[in-house]
Scaffold this motif. Structure first.
Motif, PDB file in Angstrom:
ATOM      1  N   ILE A 108       0.857  -1.190   0.000  1.00  0.00           N
ATOM      2  CA  ILE A 108       0.000   0.000   0.000  1.00  0.00           C
ATOM      3  C   ILE A 108       0.894   1.241   0.000  1.00  0.00           C
ATOM      4  O   ILE A 108       1.612   1.497   0.966  1.00  0.00           O
ATOM      5  N   GLU A 109       0.867   1.996  -1.091  1.00  0.00           N
ATOM      6  CA  GLU A 109       1.701   3.202  -1.231  1.00  0.00           C
ATOM      7  C   GLU A 109       0.835   4.460  -1.250  1.00  0.00           C
ATOM      8  O   GLU A 109      -0.349   4.402  -1.566  1.00  0.00           O
ATOM      9  N   ASP A 110       1.480   5.589  -0.953  1.00  0.00           N
ATOM     10  CA  ASP A 110       0.763   6.856  -1.056  1.00  0.00           C
ATOM     11  C   ASP A 110       0.732   7.324  -2.510  1.00  0.00           C
ATOM     12  O   ASP A 110      -0.303   7.731  -3.031  1.00  0.00           O
ATOM     13  N   ILE A 111       1.897   7.275  -3.180  1.00  0.00           N
ATOM     14  CA  ILE A 111       1.965   7.788  -4.551  1.00  0.00           C
ATOM     15  C   ILE A 111       3.078   7.091  -5.322  1.00  0.00           C
ATOM     16  O   ILE A 111       4.134   6.803  -4.760  1.00  0.00           O
ATOM     17  N   VAL A 112       2.817   6.775  -6.565  1.00  0.00           N
ATOM     18  CA  VAL A 112       3.875   6.291  -7.453  1.00  0.00           C
ATOM     19  C   VAL A 112       4.246   7.468  -8.360  1.00  0.00           C
ATOM     20  O   VAL A 112       3.412   7.987  -9.103  1.00  0.00           O
ATOM     21  N   ASP A 113       5.509   7.868  -8.245  1.00  0.00           N
ATOM     22  CA  ASP A 113       5.984   9.068  -8.928  1.00  0.00           C
ATOM     23  C   ASP A 113       6.968   8.628 -10.018  1.00  0.00           C
ATOM     24  O   ASP A 113       6.555   8.209 -11.096  1.00  0.00           O
ATOM     25  N   THR A 114       8.278   8.673  -9.747  1.00  0.00           N
ATOM     26  CA  THR A 114       9.234   8.171 -10.744  1.00  0.00           C
ATOM     27  C   THR A 114       9.109   6.652 -10.906  1.00  0.00           C
ATOM     28  O   THR A 114       9.428   6.104 -11.953  1.00  0.00           O
ATOM     29  N   GLY A 115       8.668   5.983  -9.856  1.00  0.00           N
ATOM     30  CA  GLY A 115       8.515   4.530  -9.886  1.00  0.00           C
ATOM     31  C   GLY A 115       9.670   3.774  -9.246  1.00  0.00           C
ATOM     32  O   GLY A 115       9.586   2.563  -9.034  1.00  0.00           O
ATOM     33  N   HIS A 116      10.761   4.478  -8.899  1.00  0.00           N
ATOM     34  CA  HIS A 116      11.944   3.808  -8.342  1.00  0.00           C
ATOM     35  C   HIS A 116      11.636   3.071  -7.035  1.00  0.00           C
ATOM     36  O   HIS A 116      12.076   1.941  -6.835  1.00  0.00           O
ATOM     37  N   THR A 117      10.878   3.727  -6.152  1.00  0.00           N
ATOM     38  CA  THR A 117      10.598   3.127  -4.840  1.00  0.00           C
ATOM     39  C   THR A 117       9.840   1.817  -4.988  1.00  0.00           C
ATOM     40  O   THR A 117      10.232   0.787  -4.427  1.00  0.00           O
ATOM     41  N   ILE A 118       8.786   1.853  -5.751  1.00  0.00           N
ATOM     42  CA  ILE A 118       7.940   0.666  -5.843  1.00  0.00           C
ATOM     43  C   ILE A 118       8.659  -0.452  -6.608  1.00  0.00           C
ATOM     44  O   ILE A 118       8.510  -1.631  -6.283  1.00  0.00           O
ATOM     45  N   ASP A 140      -1.308   8.250  -8.429  1.00  0.00           N
ATOM     46  CA  ASP A 140      -0.383   7.872  -9.495  1.00  0.00           C
ATOM     47  C   ASP A 140      -0.075   9.129 -10.304  1.00  0.00           C
ATOM     48  O   ASP A 140      -0.996   9.860 -10.689  1.00  0.00           O
ATOM     49  N   LYS A 141       1.232   9.385 -10.488  1.00  0.00           N
ATOM     50  CA  LYS A 141       1.640  10.567 -11.252  1.00  0.00           C
ATOM     51  C   LYS A 141       2.416  10.083 -12.480  1.00  0.00           C
ATOM     52  O   LYS A 141       3.645  10.133 -12.531  1.00  0.00           O
ATOM     53  N   PRO A 142       1.720   9.558 -13.483  1.00  0.00           N
ATOM     54  CA  PRO A 142       2.372   8.867 -14.604  1.00  0.00           C
ATOM     55  C   PRO A 142       3.317   9.746 -15.419  1.00  0.00           C
ATOM     56  O   PRO A 142       4.272   9.244 -16.008  1.00  0.00           O
ATOM     57  N   ASN A 160       1.242  16.490 -12.848  1.00  0.00           N
ATOM     58  CA  ASN A 160       2.633  16.625 -12.426  1.00  0.00           C
ATOM     59  C   ASN A 160       2.820  17.842 -11.524  1.00  0.00           C
ATOM     60  O   ASN A 160       3.395  18.858 -11.922  1.00  0.00           O
ATOM     61  N   LYS A 161       2.288  17.733 -10.299  1.00  0.00           N
ATOM     62  CA  LYS A 161       2.402  18.794  -9.304  1.00  0.00           C
ATOM     63  C   LYS A 161       2.670  18.136  -7.970  1.00  0.00           C
ATOM     64  O   LYS A 161       2.213  17.010  -7.741  1.00  0.00           O
ATOM     65  N   PHE A 162       3.379  18.836  -7.063  1.00  0.00           N
ATOM     66  CA  PHE A 162       3.651  18.273  -5.754  1.00  0.00           C
ATOM     67  C   PHE A 162       2.391  18.388  -4.897  1.00  0.00           C
ATOM     68  O   PHE A 162       1.807  19.460  -4.784  1.00  0.00           O
ATOM     69  N   VAL A 163       1.969  17.266  -4.328  1.00  0.00           N
ATOM     70  CA  VAL A 163       0.730  17.272  -3.558  1.00  0.00           C
ATOM     71  C   VAL A 163       0.986  16.888  -2.097  1.00  0.00           C
ATOM     72  O   VAL A 163       1.944  16.168  -1.795  1.00  0.00           O
ATOM     73  N   VAL A 164       0.131  17.389  -1.216  1.00  0.00           N
ATOM     74  CA  VAL A 164       0.261  17.108   0.228  1.00  0.00           C
ATOM     75  C   VAL A 164      -1.118  16.840   0.821  1.00  0.00           C
ATOM     76  O   VAL A 164      -2.140  17.136   0.219  1.00  0.00           O
ATOM     77  N   GLY A 167      -1.874  12.205   4.578  1.00  0.00           N
ATOM     78  CA  GLY A 167      -0.695  11.358   4.790  1.00  0.00           C
ATOM     79  C   GLY A 167       0.552  11.860   4.082  1.00  0.00           C
ATOM     80  O   GLY A 167       1.673  11.595   4.513  1.00  0.00           O
ATOM     81  N   LEU A 168       0.361  12.594   2.986  1.00  0.00           N
ATOM     82  CA  LEU A 168       1.529  13.042   2.215  1.00  0.00           C
ATOM     83  C   LEU A 168       2.056  14.359   2.779  1.00  0.00           C
ATOM     84  O   LEU A 168       1.278  15.257   3.101  1.00  0.00           O
ATOM     85  N   ASP A 169       3.377  14.462   2.868  1.00  0.00           N
ATOM     86  CA  ASP A 169       3.984  15.628   3.517  1.00  0.00           C
ATOM     87  C   ASP A 169       4.838  16.446   2.569  1.00  0.00           C
ATOM     88  O   ASP A 169       5.154  16.016   1.451  1.00  0.00           O
ATOM     89  N   CYS A 170       5.209  17.635   3.073  1.00  0.00           N
ATOM     90  CA  CYS A 170       6.291  18.402   2.466  1.00  0.00           C
ATOM     91  C   CYS A 170       7.203  18.726   3.638  1.00  0.00           C
ATOM     92  O   CYS A 170       6.815  19.531   4.501  1.00  0.00           O
TER      93      CYS A 170
HETATM   94  P1  5GP Z   1       9.082   7.479  -6.520  1.00  0.00           P
HETATM   95  O1  5GP Z   1      10.134   6.531  -6.044  1.00  0.00           O
HETATM   96  O2  5GP Z   1       7.941   6.792  -7.226  1.00  0.00           O
HETATM   97  O3  5GP Z   1       9.650   8.607  -7.319  1.00  0.00           O
HETATM   98  O4  5GP Z   1       8.533   8.234  -5.282  1.00  0.00           O
HETATM   99  C1  5GP Z   1       7.803   7.687  -4.332  1.00  0.00           C
HETATM  100  C2  5GP Z   1       7.789   8.543  -3.085  1.00  0.00           C
HETATM  101  O5  5GP Z   1       8.133   9.928  -3.289  1.00  0.00           O
HETATM  102  C3  5GP Z   1       6.390   8.553  -2.576  1.00  0.00           C
HETATM  103  O6  5GP Z   1       6.116   7.409  -1.810  1.00  0.00           O
HETATM  104  C4  5GP Z   1       6.352   9.844  -1.791  1.00  0.00           C
HETATM  105  O7  5GP Z   1       6.834   9.604  -0.493  1.00  0.00           O
HETATM  106  C5  5GP Z   1       7.279  10.763  -2.546  1.00  0.00           C
HETATM  107  N1  5GP Z   1       6.515  11.637  -3.468  1.00  0.00           N
HETATM  108  C6  5GP Z   1       6.475  11.599  -4.808  1.00  0.00           C
HETATM  109  N2  5GP Z   1       5.652  12.544  -5.319  1.00  0.00           N
HETATM  110  C7  5GP Z   1       5.139  13.195  -4.255  1.00  0.00           C
HETATM  111  C8  5GP Z   1       4.206  14.284  -4.112  1.00  0.00           C
HETATM  112  O8  5GP Z   1       3.655  14.867  -5.053  1.00  0.00           O
HETATM  113  N3  5GP Z   1       3.939  14.675  -2.832  1.00  0.00           N
HETATM  114  C9  5GP Z   1       4.504  14.092  -1.747  1.00  0.00           C
HETATM  115  N4  5GP Z   1       4.156  14.561  -0.548  1.00  0.00           N
HETATM  116  N5  5GP Z   1       5.367  13.057  -1.840  1.00  0.00           N
HETATM  117  C10 5GP Z   1       5.685  12.617  -3.078  1.00  0.00           C
END
Ligand code: 5GP
Ligand code: MG
Length: 186
Positions: A108-118, A140-142, A160-164, A167-170
């Protein structure tokens, strides 16, 4: 009672810009995702593997909507160096304390961004011989994807914007908001 967003507006030099996803919309979607999981897993519940810290609110809501008793174990993922380089820089902690072999795993993830983490997390779990592994991501931020990964369940596709919020932080701010916001510099 303090207004929902008001108490957060002074954090750092960033301010909340606009609500991107309202809490009632989030709750409705989480309900739908829980129904999908219930249908797909039937009476063979997965081990829920939420990724700290961003998914804590999402998994708390999701887990309470599931019709079965699913075990749950948090993992922590830390990225070292540039997050835009290889997934070799991703370190997972918490996996060593559980036995995933022959189990059904739902990350269970908050967001998939670049995809490296997942991608890195999937690789490490697969090495431990689970029966199957799936990924659910609230967001998902494809547009930002650098490696080819796709979550099996996605709550919302975001621009493609930073969201909070939710659960999601800055920099550890804004996590406890019930809605999801875009932010901008003051
Ligand atoms: P990835 O490895 O897919 O680039 O990034 C995954 C992690 O980056 C996410 O689990 C999250 O912690 C962080 N991240 C990516 N985009 C955002 C965003 O828009 N807002 C926040 N708060 N965190 C993000
Ligand atoms: Mg995360």
């Amino acid at each position: 009672m303090i207004g929902n967003a008001q108490k957060y507006t002074l954090a750092m030099n960033m301010k909340l810009e606009a609500v991107l996803i309202d809490s009632s919309v989030i709750q409705k979607r989480v309900e739908e995702l829980a129904c999908r999981v219930a249908m797909d897993y039937g009476n063979d519940p997965p081990l829920l593997l939420p990724v700290l810290t961003g998914s804590f609110m999402f998994v708390a809501d999701l887990a309470r909507k599931l019709p079965f008793d699913a075990p749950l174990h948090f993992v922590k993922v830390s990225s070292y160096g540039s997050s835009t380089t290889s997934s070799g820089n991703v370190v997972v902690s918490g996996l060593e304390r559980i036995d995933v072999s022959n189990k059904r795993i739902l990350i269970i993830e908050d967001i998939v961004d670049t995809g490296h983490t997942i991608k890195a997390l999937l690789e490490q779990i697969k090495q431990k011989g689970p029966r199957d592994v799936k990924v659910m991501s609230l967001l998902d931020k494809p547009e930002r994807r650098q490696v080819e990964v796709q979550a099996d369940y996605v709550g919302f596709v975001v621009p493609n914007k930073f969201v909070v919020g939710y659960g999601l932080d800055c920099d550890e701010h804004f996590r406890c908001l019930k809605d999801i916001y875009t932010i901008s510099e003051e």
